[in-house]
Design a protein around this motif. Structure first.
Motif, short mmCIF file in Angstrom:
data_model
loop_
_atom_site.label_atom_id
_atom_site.label_comp_id
_atom_site.label_asym_id
_atom_site.label_seq_id
_atom_site.Cartn_x
_atom_site.Cartn_y
_atom_site.Cartn_z
N TYR A 86 0.80 -1.23 0.00
CA TYR A 86 0.00 0.00 0.00
C TYR A 86 0.84 1.28 0.00
O TYR A 86 0.35 2.33 -0.37
N ARG A 87 2.09 1.17 0.40
CA ARG A 87 2.96 2.35 0.31
C ARG A 87 3.47 2.53 -1.12
O ARG A 87 3.60 3.64 -1.61
N GLN A 88 3.76 1.41 -1.76
CA GLN A 88 4.38 1.47 -3.10
C GLN A 88 3.37 1.85 -4.19
O GLN A 88 3.76 2.46 -5.19
N ILE A 89 2.09 1.49 -4.03
CA ILE A 89 1.14 1.79 -5.10
C ILE A 89 0.91 3.28 -5.28
O ILE A 89 0.49 3.72 -6.35
N GLY A 96 -6.48 9.98 -4.34
CA GLY A 96 -7.56 9.00 -4.44
C GLY A 96 -7.20 7.67 -3.82
O GLY A 96 -8.02 7.03 -3.15
N VAL A 97 -5.94 7.24 -4.02
CA VAL A 97 -5.49 5.96 -3.47
C VAL A 97 -5.48 6.00 -1.95
O VAL A 97 -6.01 5.10 -1.27
N VAL A 98 -4.86 7.04 -1.38
CA VAL A 98 -4.75 7.08 0.08
C VAL A 98 -6.12 7.24 0.73
O VAL A 98 -6.37 6.68 1.80
N LEU A 99 -7.04 7.96 0.08
CA LEU A 99 -8.39 8.10 0.62
C LEU A 99 -9.09 6.73 0.66
O LEU A 99 -9.81 6.41 1.61
N ALA A 100 -8.87 5.92 -0.40
CA ALA A 100 -9.48 4.59 -0.44
C ALA A 100 -8.93 3.69 0.67
O ALA A 100 -9.69 3.02 1.38
N VAL A 101 -7.61 3.71 0.85
CA VAL A 101 -6.99 2.86 1.88
C VAL A 101 -7.41 3.33 3.27
O VAL A 101 -7.72 2.51 4.15
N GLU A 102 -7.43 4.65 3.49
CA GLU A 102 -7.84 5.19 4.79
C GLU A 102 -9.29 4.82 5.12
O GLU A 102 -9.63 4.53 6.26
N ARG A 103 -10.13 4.81 4.10
CA ARG A 103 -11.53 4.44 4.30
C ARG A 103 -11.64 2.97 4.70
O ARG A 103 -12.43 2.60 5.56
N MET A 104 -10.83 2.12 4.07
CA MET A 104 -10.82 0.69 4.42
C MET A 104 -10.36 0.49 5.87
O MET A 104 -10.86 -0.37 6.59
N ASN A 139 1.72 12.41 -0.62
CA ASN A 139 0.65 11.79 0.17
C ASN A 139 1.15 10.52 0.82
O ASN A 139 1.97 9.80 0.24
N ARG A 140 0.65 10.24 2.00
CA ARG A 140 0.90 8.97 2.68
C ARG A 140 -0.43 8.49 3.25
O ARG A 140 -1.31 9.30 3.54
N VAL A 141 -0.56 7.19 3.44
CA VAL A 141 -1.74 6.68 4.14
C VAL A 141 -1.70 7.27 5.55
O VAL A 141 -0.72 7.08 6.28
N GLY A 142 -2.73 8.03 5.92
CA GLY A 142 -2.76 8.66 7.24
C GLY A 142 -2.37 10.12 7.25
O GLY A 142 -2.37 10.76 8.30
#
Length: 382
Positions: free
Chosen positions: A68-71, A89-97, A166-169
């Protein structure tokens, strides 16, 4: 005095034979490698087929082999003029999950950078579209303004095009000292010179002559093909995710946000929507800077485990990217890599409408219509 009639031979069956003309796949008036297969009757286009796939990189399959960091790095590249928005868009999707709450400081900074990225994207098309119609001057102005904003984006992220901020979180790191003042000065400098496009381009009678009434896209075609963004709004389809399904800090920016629409649906209307939206994005950036100035110091990201795994399930996160709706459908099996990550890009849908737009128009108007669709080929060939 006797009249003389002369009969000129036109060649065997020339009047009843349609000509097939290939535009591309390396035509200078396209942004990247797109091929248009046109069937002509004289100077008029009878049938048009966009032939895509020349730049296909298989990004969706690569997502499945990266964590999830590399994508994030892979995702920011399909629309190379909107890299920050693509990452988002990617980090928002992962954060929502993950059900993750992002710090307020990160929310406002993301919104600010997304709007600056929108201006950078639009400036490229505001300069290149007149160039495709024979006007070279606006592109120099566009690149001057882009450079001013590129500098502040580069300072904050370290990248000029692919920011990877952007980063997840949240975001990679906090803003540099004094950066907000420099960003505010950059926004003011660009705004003060936007009249170049209002006067030099929109006020040009040749430009208006080439674009007004040309390439009209009906609202029905917008809905049928899933067209979105400034192109859809230029045809009177009043839809913008920032207002209609707000994310990030947009719920608090409704007084500043202006959804620009036109009803004509022609090339000129599409350019006007893009230009007016650029003005509004600068206003939104100022509003974000004001709010950031009033926030107390705090974290800009969440601490993450060494191995990040999204729980089993699926979600869809869509954002209003500069070129239109960008969506990521994420399916997780509880692993550190996505089971499936489907990308819905704006340009892919928008370009399909050419099959509807081009038939019946003249070859001379083809470049005007093609340029007014404001697409990035990497966004089509995912």
């Amino acid at each position: 005095m006797t009249a003389t009639e002369t009969t000129v031979g036109v060649g065997g069956a020339a009047e009843s034979t349609d000509m097939v003309l290939n535009i591309g796949p390396q035509h200078p008036s396209t942004h990247g490698v797109l091929r248009l297969k046109l069937v002509l009757d004289g100077e008029r286009i009878v049938h048009a087929e966009p032939v895509i796939g020349y730049m296909h990189r298989g990004a969706e399959k690569l997502f499945e082999a990266r964590d999830y960091r590399q994508i994030i790095m892979l995702a920011n590249r399909h629309d190379w003029l909107s890299a920050f928005s693509n990452e988002l868009g990617v980090v928002l999707a992962v954060e929502r999950m993950l059900g993750m709450e992002v710090p307020e400081r990160a929310v406002w900074t993301r919104t600010l950078l997304a709007e600056l990225n929108r201006v950078l994207n639009h400036l490229m098309f505001l300069g290149s579209y007149p160039l495709e119609l024979g006007g070279i001057t606006p592109v120099f102005y566009a690149f001057r303004e882009r450079e001013v904003l590129q500098n502040v984006m580069e300072e904050v992220s370290g990248g000029r095009m692919h920011y990877m901020f952007n980063r997840v979180g949240g975001l990679k790191e906090d803003l540099p000292a004094g950066w907000t003042a420099r960003a505010r000065a950059a926004v003011a400098a660009v705004r003060s010179r936007m009249d170049v496009f209002d006067d030099l381009v929109l006020g040009n009678e040749i430009f208006r002559g080439r674009t007004r009434g040309v390439g009209k896209l009906a609202p029905e075609a917008v809905h049928a093909y899933g067209v979105s963004g400034p192109i859809a709004r230029a045809s009177g389809v009043d839809f913008d995710l920032r207002r209609d399904e707000p994310y990030l800090a947009y719920p608090e920016l409704q007084d500043t946000l202006k959804v620009v629409t036109r009803t004509e649906g022609d090339c000129l209307a599409r350019f006007e929507c893009l230009l007016e939206q650029t003005h509004n994005a600068l206003d939104l950036a100022d509003a974000c800077l004001d709010r950031l100035a009033g926030l107390a110091p705090g974290p800009i990201n969440q601490r993450l485990p060494k191995v990040l795994k999204a729980p089993e399930g699926h979600t869809y996160a869509w954002t209003e990217n500069p070129l239109g709706i960008n969506g990521y459908y994420l399916v997780s099996k509880g692993e550190k890599t996505p089971y499936r990550l489907k990308l819905r890009s704006a340009s892919y849908n928008n370009i399909q409408a050419l099959t509807e737009l081009l038939p019946g128009t003249l070859v001379a108007d083809m470049v005007a219509i093609l340029g007014s669709m404001f697409f990035v080929v990497g966004d089509i060939d995912k």
